[in-house]
Structure formats: C-alpha cells, structure tokens
Design an enzyme around this catalytic site. Structure first.
Site, PDB file in Angstrom:
ATOM      1  N   HIS A  63       5.910   3.698   3.625  1.00  0.00           N
ATOM      2  CA  HIS A  63       5.406   3.318   2.291  1.00  0.00           C
ATOM      3  C   HIS A  63       4.423   4.347   1.757  1.00  0.00           C
ATOM      4  O   HIS A  63       4.054   4.307   0.597  1.00  0.00           O
ATOM      5  CB  HIS A  63       4.708   1.951   2.368  1.00  0.00           C
ATOM      6  CG  HIS A  63       5.639   0.860   2.820  1.00  0.00           C
ATOM      7  ND1 HIS A  63       6.570   0.288   1.986  1.00  0.00           N
ATOM      8  CD2 HIS A  63       5.819   0.284   4.033  1.00  0.00           C
ATOM      9  CE1 HIS A  63       7.266  -0.615   2.661  1.00  0.00           C
ATOM     10  NE2 HIS A  63       6.834  -0.635   3.898  1.00  0.00           N
ATOM     11  N   HIS A  93      -4.842   7.328   3.953  1.00  0.00           N
ATOM     12  CA  HIS A  93      -3.551   7.360   3.258  1.00  0.00           C
ATOM     13  C   HIS A  93      -3.802   7.234   1.762  1.00  0.00           C
ATOM     14  O   HIS A  93      -4.912   6.937   1.332  1.00  0.00           O
ATOM     15  CB  HIS A  93      -2.644   6.214   3.732  1.00  0.00           C
ATOM     16  CG  HIS A  93      -3.214   4.864   3.467  1.00  0.00           C
ATOM     17  ND1 HIS A  93      -4.037   4.196   4.375  1.00  0.00           N
ATOM     18  CD2 HIS A  93      -3.149   4.066   2.370  1.00  0.00           C
ATOM     19  CE1 HIS A  93      -4.403   3.033   3.850  1.00  0.00           C
ATOM     20  NE2 HIS A  93      -3.908   2.935   2.630  1.00  0.00           N
ATOM     21  N   HIS A  95      -2.242   5.869  -2.196  1.00  0.00           N
ATOM     22  CA  HIS A  95      -1.347   5.018  -2.998  1.00  0.00           C
ATOM     23  C   HIS A  95      -1.183   5.716  -4.336  1.00  0.00           C
ATOM     24  O   HIS A  95      -2.168   6.197  -4.909  1.00  0.00           O
ATOM     25  CB  HIS A  95      -1.943   3.624  -3.222  1.00  0.00           C
ATOM     26  CG  HIS A  95      -2.189   2.870  -1.953  1.00  0.00           C
ATOM     27  ND1 HIS A  95      -1.299   1.945  -1.442  1.00  0.00           N
ATOM     28  CD2 HIS A  95      -3.234   2.918  -1.087  1.00  0.00           C
ATOM     29  CE1 HIS A  95      -1.795   1.441  -0.319  1.00  0.00           C
ATOM     30  NE2 HIS A  95      -2.959   2.017  -0.078  1.00  0.00           N
ATOM     31  N   GLU A 105      -4.546   1.180  -6.653  1.00  0.00           N
ATOM     32  CA  GLU A 105      -4.447  -0.267  -6.381  1.00  0.00           C
ATOM     33  C   GLU A 105      -5.539  -1.034  -7.123  1.00  0.00           C
ATOM     34  O   GLU A 105      -5.272  -1.990  -7.840  1.00  0.00           O
ATOM     35  CB  GLU A 105      -4.527  -0.497  -4.882  1.00  0.00           C
ATOM     36  CG  GLU A 105      -3.373   0.212  -4.152  1.00  0.00           C
ATOM     37  CD  GLU A 105      -2.865  -0.578  -2.985  1.00  0.00           C
ATOM     38  OE1 GLU A 105      -3.637  -0.766  -2.040  1.00  0.00           O
ATOM     39  OE2 GLU A 105      -1.706  -1.017  -3.026  1.00  0.00           O
ATOM     40  N   HIS A 118      -7.377   5.801   0.515  1.00  0.00           N
ATOM     41  CA  HIS A 118      -8.026   4.813   1.393  1.00  0.00           C
ATOM     42  C   HIS A 118      -8.340   5.444   2.747  1.00  0.00           C
ATOM     43  O   HIS A 118      -7.429   5.915   3.437  1.00  0.00           O
ATOM     44  CB  HIS A 118      -7.095   3.611   1.597  1.00  0.00           C
ATOM     45  CG  HIS A 118      -6.970   2.760   0.383  1.00  0.00           C
ATOM     46  ND1 HIS A 118      -5.952   1.848   0.221  1.00  0.00           N
ATOM     47  CD2 HIS A 118      -7.727   2.703  -0.732  1.00  0.00           C
ATOM     48  CE1 HIS A 118      -6.103   1.239  -0.944  1.00  0.00           C
ATOM     49  NE2 HIS A 118      -7.168   1.740  -1.554  1.00  0.00           N
ATOM     50  N   THR A 198      -4.362  -4.363   1.386  1.00  0.00           N
ATOM     51  CA  THR A 198      -3.632  -4.496   0.104  1.00  0.00           C
ATOM     52  C   THR A 198      -2.124  -4.519   0.319  1.00  0.00           C
ATOM     53  O   THR A 198      -1.360  -4.637  -0.635  1.00  0.00           O
ATOM     54  CB  THR A 198      -3.954  -3.303  -0.823  1.00  0.00           C
ATOM     55  OG1 THR A 198      -3.509  -2.098  -0.161  1.00  0.00           O
ATOM     56  CG2 THR A 198      -5.437  -3.218  -1.115  1.00  0.00           C
TER      57      THR A 198
HETATM   58  N1  LIG Z   1      -4.042  -0.277   1.847  1.00  0.00           N
HETATM   59  S1  LIG Z   1      -4.966  -0.884   2.969  1.00  0.00           S
HETATM   60  O1  LIG Z   1      -5.692  -2.026   2.470  1.00  0.00           O
HETATM   61  O2  LIG Z   1      -5.819   0.160   3.515  1.00  0.00           O
HETATM   62  N2  LIG Z   1      -4.000  -1.437   4.111  1.00  0.00           N
HETATM   63  C1  LIG Z   1      -3.815  -1.011   5.330  1.00  0.00           C
HETATM   64  N3  LIG Z   1      -2.870  -1.598   6.104  1.00  0.00           N
HETATM   65  C2  LIG Z   1      -2.532  -1.103   7.400  1.00  0.00           C
HETATM   66  C3  LIG Z   1      -3.623  -0.399   8.076  1.00  0.00           C
HETATM   67  C4  LIG Z   1      -4.367   0.501   7.151  1.00  0.00           C
HETATM   68  N4  LIG Z   1      -4.594  -0.046   5.818  1.00  0.00           N
HETATM   69 ZN   LIG Z   2      -4.285   1.535   1.304  1.00  0.00          ZN
END
Ligand SMILES: NS(=O)(=O)N=C1NCCCN1
Ligand SMILES: [Zn+2]
Length: 260
Positions: A63, A93, A95, A105, A118, A198
C-alpha cells in the site's frame, strides 16, 4: 478482508465490515480545526534522536513503501511533547494521492495536502514489542509531516512510485546510513491528539504528533537531484534502475533515494 485497499469495494467506507474499530471512539485521520486547538504551555518540545546506522531496508508493503529501522534497542528514539518517556523508531512511510490536490490523511481546517509522511515509533519502555505496544492506548507515537508542492508543479512522482511498486509487491532492498530527522521541517511546533492507525487494523493506540509546518517538494528539485544521482551512480559503475526517485527535502541536502 485481507485485501483491504482504497477502492469502492475495499476502501475506508467498508473497512468497518471486517474492522469494527473503524467505528471506534478515537479513529484517525481527523481534520485539525486549528481554532479549536488548545495551547498547552506545559508540553515540552519534541526531541528526536535518530542513529543513521539503525536504518535497515526499504520495502514495498503493497500500500506504500516503508523504510524500516532496527528497533531491537533504543538506537533511534523520540521524546518530549505529549510523550511519557522515549518511543523507539520502527519505520517511516508516506501516503499520497493521484494528484497534487489531495493524498494526505489528516486535513487542516478542511485543507488537503498532496502527501503525508508518518514516522512510526513504539513505547519500548512499557512494552516488549511493536505488536504488543500496538494493542495499548499509549503504545505508539506517530510523527506526521505534511508535504506541499512548491510552485504548484505537479507531484505525480509519488504516484509513479506507487505504480511501479505495485508491480514489485513484496520487494525490498537494503538501505544504509540515513537519518530521518532530515525529513523534518525547521519548525517543530505541533498538534497532538490520541488516535489510531489510519489503515487496518485501525488499532486505537497512536499518540499523534502532527507538525504544523509542511515540508516542500518540487519536481524541479527532484529532477535536478535525479540527474545528480544518476551521474554519481554511473561514475561508481553501478547499474541504476532508471526509475529511481528522490525526495529532496527543504531541510536537508541528502535526498531520499527510492529504487523502483
Ligand atoms: N498510517 S499509520 O497510522 O502509521 N498506520 C500504520 N500501520 C501499520 C504500522 C505502521 N503504521
Ligand atoms: Zn501512515
């Protein structure tokens, strides 16, 4: 729904069918209503202390692309702000969306940004692993940084990244010596709130710290950096995937290099 995604049949509107937390009390992302934010003078500044040698690899998680760090010890941590103690860096990562108009987001006063970074940390002082921490309300801390497009040149580069990464699902590559603090803007003022992951499983275990100042990316910067990188790789005699992608950032000269 293992194959959750962002299409009509498997996107956020139907995540609640298999992830009931989607209807939970502290779900992210949210729209930050700045006039409703309450200033808390007791909160100390955010303090990141990252060891560049703790970076391990870059991978396509299906993703997004994720840069992962060695989180077996407190090599790279974040402290301060709303956090009690230190939280250990696990990965970062991005988005993004199909165009410059949206993709981040969180929103700020209803405004969309084209992308959001993030940087994910977990509470290694209280829990023994990321997985355990993710089950607890104070288990995770995610530093969110908005990306904006300088001089409104289109920023399809991240969607190009997504298209090619989707053809290499599960691929990963080693990544060395990178300090993610260079991804941060100069100003570290922030909003903070208790929220969730998220993406599924949407666990309500994230202390969100969103930096107010976005970082700027422009295609001109990127293409310039790509030329610089291409010549340096050719000089070193290394084959270079022609679809490398940089994300040179306002606050550092070190481009983030992504092989596609
Ligand atoms: N987009 S987010 O809230 O950071 N969600 C995540 N899910 C898996 C582990 C890292 N982060
Ligand atoms: Zn994220």
């Amino acid at each position: 729904m293992d194959n959750w995604g962002y299409a009509d049949h498997n996107g956020p509107k139907v995540w609640h069918e298999l992830f009931p937390l989607a209807n939970g009390e502290r779900q992210s992302p949210i729209d930050i209503v700045t006039k409703a934010a309450i200033y808390d003078p007791s909160l100390p500044p955010i303090n990141v202390d990252y060891d560049p040698s703790s970076v391990k690899l870059i991978m396509n998680s299906g993703h997004t692309f994720t840069v992962e760090f060695d989180d077996g010890e407190d090599k790279s941590v974040i402290r301060g702000g709303p956090l009690h103690g230190s939280y250990r860096l696990q990965q970062f990562h991005f988005h993004w969306g199909p165009c410059d108009d949206y993709g981040a987001e969180h929103k700020v006063d209803g405004r969309d940004y084209p992308a959001e970074l993030h940087i994910v940390h977990w509470n290694a002082e209280k829990f023994s692993s990321f997985v355990e921490a993710a089950q607890n309300p104070d288990g995770l801390a995610v530093l969110g940084i908005f990306l904006k497009v300088r001089n409104l040149i289109r920023i399809h580069l991240l969607s190009i990244c997504l298209i090619f990464l989707l053809y290499q699902d599960g691929k990963q590559s080693s990544f060395t010596n990178f300090d993610p603090s260079c991804l941060l803007p100069d100003c570290k003022e922030f909003w903070t709130y208790p929220g969730s992951l998220t993406i599924p499983p949407l666990l309500e275990s994230v202390i969100w710290i969103l930096l107010k100042e976005p970082i700027a990316v422009s295609s001109r910067q990127v293409w310039t950096s790509m030329q610089t990188f291409h010549s340096s790789c050719v000089l070193r005699g290394k084959f270079i995937n022609p679809l490398c992608l940089f994300l040179p950032l306002k606050s550092c000269n070190t481009p983030v290099l992504l092989f596609l």
